[in-house]
Design an enzyme around this catalytic site. Structure first.
Site, short mmCIF file in Angstrom:
data_model
loop_
_atom_site.label_atom_id
_atom_site.label_comp_id
_atom_site.label_asym_id
_atom_site.label_seq_id
_atom_site.Cartn_x
_atom_site.Cartn_y
_atom_site.Cartn_z
N LYS A 94 12.00 0.85 11.47
CA LYS A 94 12.33 2.27 11.57
C LYS A 94 13.55 2.60 10.69
O LYS A 94 14.15 1.70 10.11
CB LYS A 94 12.58 2.65 13.04
CG LYS A 94 11.47 2.21 14.00
CD LYS A 94 10.18 2.99 13.81
CE LYS A 94 8.98 2.31 14.44
NZ LYS A 94 8.91 2.30 15.89
C1 LIG Z 1 8.10 2.05 17.15
C2 LIG Z 1 7.46 3.10 17.93
C3 LIG Z 1 7.53 3.14 19.33
C4 LIG Z 1 8.11 2.04 20.17
O1 LIG Z 1 9.38 1.66 19.85
P1 LIG Z 1 9.90 0.19 20.20
O2 LIG Z 1 11.36 0.29 19.93
O3 LIG Z 1 9.20 -0.76 19.29
O4 LIG Z 1 9.60 -0.07 21.64
C5 LIG Z 1 6.96 4.24 19.98
N1 LIG Z 1 6.34 5.22 19.29
C6 LIG Z 1 6.23 5.19 17.96
C7 LIG Z 1 5.54 6.31 17.27
C8 LIG Z 1 6.78 4.13 17.24
O5 LIG Z 1 6.63 4.10 15.91
#
Ligand SMILES: *Cc1c(COP(=O)(O)O)cnc(C)c1O
EC number: 2.6.1.92
Length: 383
Positions: free
Chosen positions: A193
């Site tokens: 991210k």
């Molecule tokens: C990465 C992601 C999540 C979950 O996040 P984590 O930190 O990996 O638990 C939820 N929704 C979307 C759209 C994501 O890209």
């Protein structure tokens, strides 16, 4: 050419120094870095409150808990997302409903959502979880209007879109996750991210009542706040007032987040630059490129190609590790076993046959990007 992933984190010496400093301090967790990250993140996003949590999935779970999702609750989300956006409803015993996507923006199609709501009795649904897929901003003003008409809450899954924005009907830029039109919004700090803390997440809101509830739920439902205690036996005393969880972030992760947040805008500008170069390179080819939007945060750069498997393997052979986002959630065995079937949502299923996320991250070099472009254009000329 060394292996090129579809996305990756950027860690510099300042990040490392920030983490080491916390490791030498008194607090590894529940210390001052958490609040510092929360304040700075809320400021960056434009929300009144921000609550740091252990990951984006925990953020989603706390949101559904705080909004009282329970057995029999019905919630709508998009099939084009990471499974966690849907699972958070299941964690609380609720039922997930999907609606198909818009074929151009790839976002949850609000007209399909309307039709779904109107196909059920009044009061059937309790909320909607729209997702800023790939970084394309959801027009939440429209969703708020719909939510008002049907008495629904909104949780924006803004994991892909820190720094993204849409322009509302008053020509004001609304930052993804600012919770101006949503009740709650969530982010993830997973390494792929925009902001990376290893594992980590954030909830943003302007609703003080929900914020206080989330604070309790993040730490076992326990409070030590004298104003909130039902009894008080002395300085050691605490009360567990709700069934909460341990969804805390550590202080060294928060320090990494603070350091990363400081250059989030720079990273976003670089993502936009990379997107422009891809847009130009693939103009006039048979590839479908992402629909442009000035507030696009470009977590992903998704192309659609006639024969995805062949291009995917071709790129792998050239050390370019593209990825597919996502296998539609309703086609996962867990959701199929709940009655979902193939051909249920034809637009997202057609999208899935052709989509490919090609490398997109701020430290991708110009040479690497040119290599990716040349490799894809060679493929197109050959096949
Ligand atoms: C990465 C992601 C999540 C979950 O996040 P984590 O930190 O990996 O638990 C939820 N929704 C979307 C759209 C994501 O890209």
């Amino acid at each position: 050419m060394k292996a090129i992933p579809y996305g990756r984190q950027h860690i510099n010496q300042e990040d490392i120094d920030a983490v080491v400093e916390v490791l030498k301090s008194d607090y590894l967790t529940q210390g001052p870095k958490i609040e510092e990250l929360e304040k700075k993140f809320a400021q960056y996003i434009g929300s009144s409150y921000a609550l740091a949590v252990s990951n984006g999935t925990a953020a989603l779970h706390l949101c559904t808990l705080a909004l009282n999702v329970s057995k029999g609750s019905n919630v709508i989300t998009t099939p084009l997302t990471f499974v966690a956006s849907a699972n958070c409803v299941e964690y609380c015993g609720g039922n997930v409903y999907f609606a198909d996507i818009d074929p151009d923006t790839y976002l949850l199609d609000i007209n399909k959502v309307k039709a779904l709501i109107e196909s059920k009795p009044k009061g059937f649904f309790s909320g909607i979880i729209p997702v800023d897929f790939a970084g394309y901003p959801v027009d939440l003003e429209q969703y708020r209007q719909l939510a008002k008409e049907h008495n629904l809450w909104i949780v924006e899954d803004a994991c892909h879109a820190p720094g993204g924005y849409f322009t509302d009907s008053t020509a004001t830029q609304q930052w993804c996750g600012n919770s101006k039109f949503a009740d709650l919004a969530i982010f993830s700090f997973h390494p792929v991210k925009h902001i990376a803390t290893g594992e980590g997440g954030m909830i943003t809101t302007n609703n003080e009542e929900l914020y206080k509830k989330l604070l309790l739920l993040r730490t076992h439902g326990i409070t030590k706040n004298a104003d909130l205690l039902i009894e008080n036996h002395g300085g050691w005393y605490y009360e567990m007032q709700e069934l909460g969880y341990n969804y805390r972030l550590t202080d060294f992760q928060a320090a990494l987040g603070i350091s990363q947040l400081a250059r989030a805008d720079k990273g976003l500008q670089r993502r936009k630059e990379i997107a422009r170069k891809y847009d130009e390179a693939f103009q006039g080819t048979s590839l479908k490129t992402p629909k442009p939007h000035p507030g696009h945060a470009y977590h992903l750069y998704v192309i659609q190609v006639e024969n995805r498997l062949v291009l995917y393997n071709h790129l792998r052979n050239k050390n370019i590790f593209a990825q597919v986002h996502y296998i539609p959630v309703h086609l996962q065995p867990f959701y199929k076993q709940k009655g979902h079937t193939a051909n249920e949502f034809p637009i997202v299923e057609e999208y899935y046959k052709h989509c490919l996320s090609i490398p997109m991250y701020p430290t991708l070099t110009d040479d690497e990007q040119q290599y990716i472009i040349d490799t894809i254009n060679n493929y197109l000329a050959t096949y």
